[in-house]
Design a protein around this motif. Sequence first.
Motif, PDB file in Angstrom:
ATOM      1  N   TYR A  22       0.873  -1.172   0.000  1.00 65.74           N
ATOM      2  CA  TYR A  22       0.000   0.000   0.000  1.00 65.74           C
ATOM      3  C   TYR A  22       0.911   1.222   0.000  1.00 65.74           C
ATOM      4  CZ  TYR A  22      -3.884   3.043   1.214  1.00 65.74           C
ATOM      5  OH  TYR A  22      -4.837   4.033   1.191  1.00 65.74           O
ATOM      6  N   GLN A  24       0.284   4.641  -1.782  1.00 65.15           N
ATOM      7  CA  GLN A  24      -0.231   6.015  -1.819  1.00 65.15           C
ATOM      8  C   GLN A  24      -1.455   6.133  -0.910  1.00 65.15           C
ATOM      9  OE1 GLN A  24       1.608   8.029  -3.259  1.00 65.15           O
ATOM     10  NE2 GLN A  24       2.399   7.300  -5.218  1.00 65.15           N
ATOM     11  N   SER A  25      -1.375   7.060   0.056  1.00 62.56           N
ATOM     12  CA  SER A  25      -2.493   7.237   0.983  1.00 62.56           C
ATOM     13  C   SER A  25      -3.698   7.827   0.245  1.00 62.56           C
ATOM     14  CB  SER A  25      -2.090   8.191   2.109  1.00 62.56           C
ATOM     15  OG  SER A  25      -2.127   9.516   1.624  1.00 62.56           O
ATOM     16  N   ARG A  26      -4.867   7.734   0.887  1.00 63.94           N
ATOM     17  CA  ARG A  26      -6.072   8.263   0.217  1.00 63.94           C
ATOM     18  C   ARG A  26      -5.969   9.764  -0.005  1.00 63.94           C
ATOM     19  NH1 ARG A  26     -10.610   6.783   4.385  1.00 63.94           N
ATOM     20  NH2 ARG A  26      -9.424   4.876   4.241  1.00 63.94           N
ATOM     21  N   TRP A  27      -5.224  10.474   0.855  1.00 70.37           N
ATOM     22  CA  TRP A  27      -5.071  11.928   0.691  1.00 70.37           C
ATOM     23  C   TRP A  27      -4.229  12.239  -0.539  1.00 70.37           C
ATOM     24  CZ3 TRP A  27      -8.402  14.753   2.999  1.00 70.37           C
ATOM     25  CH2 TRP A  27      -8.943  14.338   4.206  1.00 70.37           C
ATOM     26  N   THR A  28      -3.149  11.456  -0.722  1.00 72.12           N
ATOM     27  CA  THR A  28      -2.294  11.675  -1.900  1.00 72.12           C
ATOM     28  C   THR A  28      -3.102  11.434  -3.168  1.00 72.12           C
ATOM     29  OG1 THR A  28      -0.382  10.912  -0.660  1.00 72.12           O
ATOM     30  CG2 THR A  28      -0.140  10.954  -3.039  1.00 72.12           C
ATOM     31  N   ASN A 153       0.514  12.839   8.069  1.00 72.80           N
ATOM     32  CA  ASN A 153       0.727  11.386   7.870  1.00 72.80           C
ATOM     33  C   ASN A 153       2.176  11.028   7.498  1.00 72.80           C
ATOM     34  OD1 ASN A 153       0.999  11.847   5.103  1.00 72.80           O
ATOM     35  ND2 ASN A 153      -1.070  11.176   4.587  1.00 72.80           N
ATOM     36  N   HIS A 155       3.932  11.772   4.838  1.00 72.10           N
ATOM     37  CA  HIS A 155       4.243  11.581   3.408  1.00 72.10           C
ATOM     38  C   HIS A 155       5.368  12.525   2.945  1.00 72.10           C
ATOM     39  CE1 HIS A 155       3.736  11.101  -0.872  1.00 72.10           C
ATOM     40  NE2 HIS A 155       3.159  12.267  -1.042  1.00 72.10           N
ATOM     41  N   GLY A 272      -4.036   2.913  -4.482  1.00 75.47           N
ATOM     42  CA  GLY A 272      -3.007   2.960  -3.443  1.00 75.47           C
ATOM     43  C   GLY A 272      -2.056   1.776  -3.518  1.00 75.47           C
TER      44      GLY A 272
END
Length: 290
Positions: A22, A24-28, A153, A155, A272
Amino acid sequence: MDTAANNQSAAEADGKDKTLIYRQSRWTRLTHWIWAFSLFFMLLSGLQIFNARPQLYIGKQSGFQFNNTILQIGAENTANGPRGFTEIFGHRFDTTGVLGWSGPPGQETPRAFPSWATIPSYYDLGTARVVHFFFAWILTTTLLVWLIAGLVNGHIRRDLAPRVSDLRKLPRDIVEHAKLKFHHTREYNTLQKMAYGGVLFVLLPLMIVTGLAMSPSMDSVLPWLNEILGGRQSARTIHFTVMVLLVLFFIVHILMILAAGPINELRSIITGWYRTDPPAKHAEPTERSA
Ligand code: HEM
């Protein structure tokens, strides 16, 4: 058996695919698609706004009596009929059919950027400004959300902040990119960090600041902004230059994604999940867990 092989056989034994991580976070992912979408509309409406005055100047003045034009797109009558031209720093190029003079055969009109490259396709400055400013605020808000999420987070610190080792890897990275040889790992490589960092921390903020500097209402709120950018005309020229750099980034970005494996790359920026290279035999695995 070595550690990597042990890990691999353990993964095979428990049925888990450890190369799928996993990444890429959901925000990215969410912010990436909002700014990609917004930039598309901003580019096309921006070209329509530019068409209303297809010249760029350096300094505070603009007009016939000043000699500070650095770019001009226009049309002229020649012995062979009307032709489109683009003039950059005094060097004139014939750009008939695309810049200056374009349209379906027999129905060409004088316009800087052609109708297929503008929103709306016909001349309408008012609508273009509404579209441009609407997406400008969406882009600005999205960038702020990305910044806050990325700080919270980790990133930005983990994936984008440059390290001393990145500088050491730079020559090797350039050679490998030139040979289209890509490593699929958890981390961004040095060139990716430079490109993404350049877009997120330099180009997009500069685009927003120069955009604000062009707004007459900002004169009363931040009068010094215009001054430090060298005047409204210089701010407009910087704004246009940043647009060109973003278009170049976009072309390279898409080419690199196609070369690195579009399905895997697209899956990571949509869901992600990203498939990394299997750990090399006789080597310790290097990926950090997501
Ligand atoms: C104006 C358009 C675009 C801009 C400015 C842009 C910019 C960026 C930036 C700055 C990142 C890094 C994000 C982060 O780590 O927080 C990124 C990642 C990524 N983008 Fe875009 N992007 C654009 C359009 C696209 C499009 C159309 C696609 C797909 C076809 C795409 C696919 C990806 C992928 C797969 C990644 C993950 C990077 C990687 O794993 O190497 N982007 N993009």
